[in-house]
Scaffold this motif. Structure first.
Motif, PDB file in Angstrom:
ATOM      1  N   ALA A 119      44.089  72.136  74.168  1.00 56.27           N
ATOM      2  CA  ALA A 119      44.110  72.214  75.616  1.00 56.27           C
ATOM      3  C   ALA A 119      43.302  73.396  76.127  1.00 56.27           C
ATOM      4  O   ALA A 119      42.673  73.332  77.178  1.00 56.27           O
ATOM      5  CB  ALA A 119      45.553  72.335  76.111  1.00 56.27           C
ATOM      6  N   ASP A 120      43.314  74.506  75.385  1.00 52.76           N
ATOM      7  CA  ASP A 120      42.545  75.687  75.758  1.00 52.76           C
ATOM      8  C   ASP A 120      41.385  75.838  74.789  1.00 52.76           C
ATOM      9  O   ASP A 120      41.585  76.215  73.636  1.00 52.76           O
ATOM     10  CB  ASP A 120      43.430  76.932  75.700  1.00 52.76           C
ATOM     11  CG  ASP A 120      42.666  78.195  76.072  1.00 52.76           C
ATOM     12  OD1 ASP A 120      41.485  78.074  76.464  1.00 52.76           O
ATOM     13  OD2 ASP A 120      43.253  79.288  75.968  1.00 52.76           O
ATOM     14  N   PRO A 121      40.140  75.539  75.215  1.00 47.07           N
ATOM     15  CA  PRO A 121      39.017  75.633  74.294  1.00 47.07           C
ATOM     16  C   PRO A 121      38.745  77.040  73.818  1.00 47.07           C
ATOM     17  O   PRO A 121      37.989  77.255  72.889  1.00 47.07           O
ATOM     18  CB  PRO A 121      37.835  75.093  75.114  1.00 47.07           C
ATOM     19  CG  PRO A 121      38.232  75.289  76.531  1.00 47.07           C
ATOM     20  CD  PRO A 121      39.712  75.119  76.563  1.00 47.07           C
ATOM     21  N   GLU A 122      39.385  78.044  74.442  1.00 45.16           N
ATOM     22  CA  GLU A 122      39.212  79.414  74.002  1.00 45.16           C
ATOM     23  C   GLU A 122      40.411  79.877  73.179  1.00 45.16           C
ATOM     24  O   GLU A 122      40.658  81.070  73.014  1.00 45.16           O
ATOM     25  CB  GLU A 122      39.018  80.336  75.210  1.00 45.16           C
ATOM     26  CG  GLU A 122      37.752  80.015  76.006  1.00 45.16           C
ATOM     27  CD  GLU A 122      37.512  81.001  77.131  1.00 45.16           C
ATOM     28  OE1 GLU A 122      38.242  81.997  77.209  1.00 45.16           O
ATOM     29  OE2 GLU A 122      36.599  80.773  77.936  1.00 45.16           O
ATOM     30  N   ALA A 123      41.172  78.902  72.690  1.00 41.98           N
ATOM     31  CA  ALA A 123      42.351  79.251  71.894  1.00 41.98           C
ATOM     32  C   ALA A 123      41.941  80.125  70.726  1.00 41.98           C
ATOM     33  O   ALA A 123      40.878  79.966  70.144  1.00 41.98           O
ATOM     34  CB  ALA A 123      43.029  77.974  71.381  1.00 41.98           C
ATOM     35  N   GLY A 124      42.806  81.029  70.368  1.00 42.34           N
ATOM     36  CA  GLY A 124      42.440  82.018  69.363  1.00 42.34           C
ATOM     37  C   GLY A 124      42.698  81.550  67.956  1.00 42.34           C
ATOM     38  O   GLY A 124      42.095  80.612  67.471  1.00 42.34           O
ATOM     39  N   SER A 125      43.670  82.175  67.296  1.00 43.97           N
ATOM     40  CA  SER A 125      43.867  81.976  65.872  1.00 43.97           C
ATOM     41  C   SER A 125      44.224  80.536  65.516  1.00 43.97           C
ATOM     42  O   SER A 125      44.971  79.866  66.226  1.00 43.97           O
ATOM     43  CB  SER A 125      44.985  82.901  65.380  1.00 43.97           C
ATOM     44  OG  SER A 125      45.313  82.631  64.044  1.00 43.97           O
TER      45      SER A 125
ATOM     46  N   VAL B 239      31.187  85.570  70.937  1.00 39.90           N
ATOM     47  CA  VAL B 239      31.609  86.646  70.046  1.00 39.90           C
ATOM     48  C   VAL B 239      31.999  86.059  68.691  1.00 39.90           C
ATOM     49  O   VAL B 239      32.817  85.137  68.616  1.00 39.90           O
ATOM     50  CB  VAL B 239      32.801  87.420  70.645  1.00 39.90           C
ATOM     51  CG1 VAL B 239      33.269  88.504  69.676  1.00 39.90           C
ATOM     52  CG2 VAL B 239      32.417  88.028  71.986  1.00 39.90           C
ATOM     53  N   ALA B 240      31.416  86.578  67.623  1.00 42.42           N
ATOM     54  CA  ALA B 240      31.681  86.079  66.278  1.00 42.42           C
ATOM     55  C   ALA B 240      32.817  86.868  65.638  1.00 42.42           C
ATOM     56  O   ALA B 240      32.853  88.101  65.707  1.00 42.42           O
ATOM     57  CB  ALA B 240      30.432  86.174  65.418  1.00 42.42           C
TER      58      ALA B 240
END
Length: 418
Positions: free
Chosen positions: A101-107, A236-237
């Motif tokens: 749902a969140d394309p910027e989801a983290g881990s 950001v990598a």
């Protein structure tokens, strides 16, 4: 390296399709489901119910998408219906809940790629996909597959007889994938045993390997994971965390050791049951590829994949509510007469067409090219090194068993000793 550290009694316990490890997926089913699946497909491409219930098995079974008793279930049996679902991941999702749902989801955490969709799935899959492309087949062959195959044949080539399903087919993938992780052979069966019951034990085995590869990378799969960089939406990598590497590893270990051996056993059995076809392949190895592809069509080892329906839809004559589970019976779809002539016949000379044995769409099997390489190397080695290879006429012949994990029983063979 020798095979002495492989406990053959334990191998048979872990890889017997009718044993306790496969009981919950219908390992005791020894019937032929295809006539029923043909009838169901003729009656309609999609039916209410699960595949095993519609096949006449009322017991509770566990597999991807099962049992989920609180959800309505539907099953698709035609090629067109299954392909349409594979190609529409927005409606037929790979997990019960949206994890993208969140394309910027983290881990990644403990969320398997199998459950992801959309942007998140593409980003994480892209980290390891290059290692599994056909262009890297030689890397797998040189580093792990060829050595494993010939090591196993060395163990019985002088005996004049062997049991190929467990002592050969089952050992190749598990030793290949654990070898690619830098795990010694004596721990390979511990990994296999823990896959369905104790993931923490596998993580405990992997922890020192991951630490060692962070300190000094090698030419193996764990080194690729520790050096992989995931680029977020801001560009950001970041390197994968240990937890993310463990999650990737559990998925790859399960996939790498759980299916290819059954498909290889099915291929070998189909050839041994047809000595004229076996001889043709022995004399012309270019026929081995179509033989493998035909087996994938004729009897895929995973007969069913599942998807979760994300909206109310009309689908091939059925009203499917949001939240339902759609089971895609790819084994039935692979014998759809609308796509293949005489689909019940095992015919390695039929024109090659893509099948659904490895799935389709964005979640198509990551390791399918490695699996084909393992089957090719394994069968070639048997044909090269075991002259006169044939079924043992005095032993119980192999048969095909299992509902959601199908494969051959023991494959007892005789051959001439050079």
């Amino acid at each position: 390296m020798t095979t002495e550290s492989l406990d053959r009694v334990r191998m048979r316990e872990l890889f017997d399709l009718r044993g306790s490890y496969n009981e919950l997926t219908g390992g005791h089913y020894d019937g032929d489901p295809y006539p029923t699946w043909h009838r169901l497909r003729e009656e309609g491409p999609v039916h209410p119910g699960t595949v095993h219930e519609l096949t006449g098995r009322p017991e509770t079974l566990y597999f991807q998408g099962l049992p989920f008793p609180d959800r309505p279930h539907f099953s698709a049996f035609s090629y067109d219906a299954c392909m349409e679902a594979f190609r529409d991941p927005a409606v037929f999702a790979s997990s019960p809940e949206a994890v993208d749902a969140d394309p910027e989801a983290g881990s990644l955490g403990h969320q398997s790629m199998l459950s992801m969709g959309g942007v998140q799935h593409r980003r994480y899959r892209g980290l390891v996909q290059p290692s599994f492309l056909p262009s890297n087949a030689e890397w797998w062959m040189k580093n792990w597959i060829e050595e494993t195959v010939h090591l196993l044949v060395d163990g019985f080539a002088g005996d004049g007889h062997a049991e190929l399903n467990v002592d050969f087919c089952a050992a190749i993938p598990v030793l290949t994938i654990t070898g690619s992780f830098g795990i010694p052979m004596e721990q390979a069966l511990d990994i296999r045993a823990a896959l369905t019951r104790d993931h923490q034990k596998i993580i405990d085995i992997l922890t020192p390997v991951v630490a060692a590869r962070r300190a000094e990378p090698r030419d193996d799969l764990i080194s690729i994971l520790v050096q992989a960089e995931l680029t977020d939406e801001a560009g950001v990598a970041q390197r994968l965390t240990d937890e993310e590497i463990y999650t990737f590893s559990l998925l790859l270990l399960a996939a790498g050791s759980g299916t290819t051996w059954k498909q290889m056993g099915t291929t070998i059995t189909a050839l041994l049951q047809r000595p004229d076809v076996l001889n043709a392949v022995r004399e012309d190895r270019k026929l081995l590829r179509p033989a493998i592809e035909e087996t994938l069509r004729w009897m895929p080892t995973d007969p069913m994949f599942s998807r979760w329906v994300t909206e109310d839809i009309e689908f091939h004559g059925q009203r499917i509510p949001k939240g339902a589970v759609m089971h895609l019976c790819v084994a039935a779809a692979n014998r759809d007469p609308a796509r293949w002539d005489s689909p019940d016949e095992f015919d390695i000379m039929r024109p090659l067409k893509s099948t659904l044995a490895f799935g389709q769409g964005s979640h198509i099997c990551l390791g399918m090219h490695v699996a084909r390489g393992e089957m090719t190397a394994g069968i070639n080695a048997l044909l090269d090194r075991l002259p006169g290879l044939r079924l043992d006429p005095d032993a119980e012949p192999p048969s095909f068993v299992g509902m959601y994990e199908r494969g051959a029983t023991a494959i007892p063979v005789l051959f001439d000793v050079k």
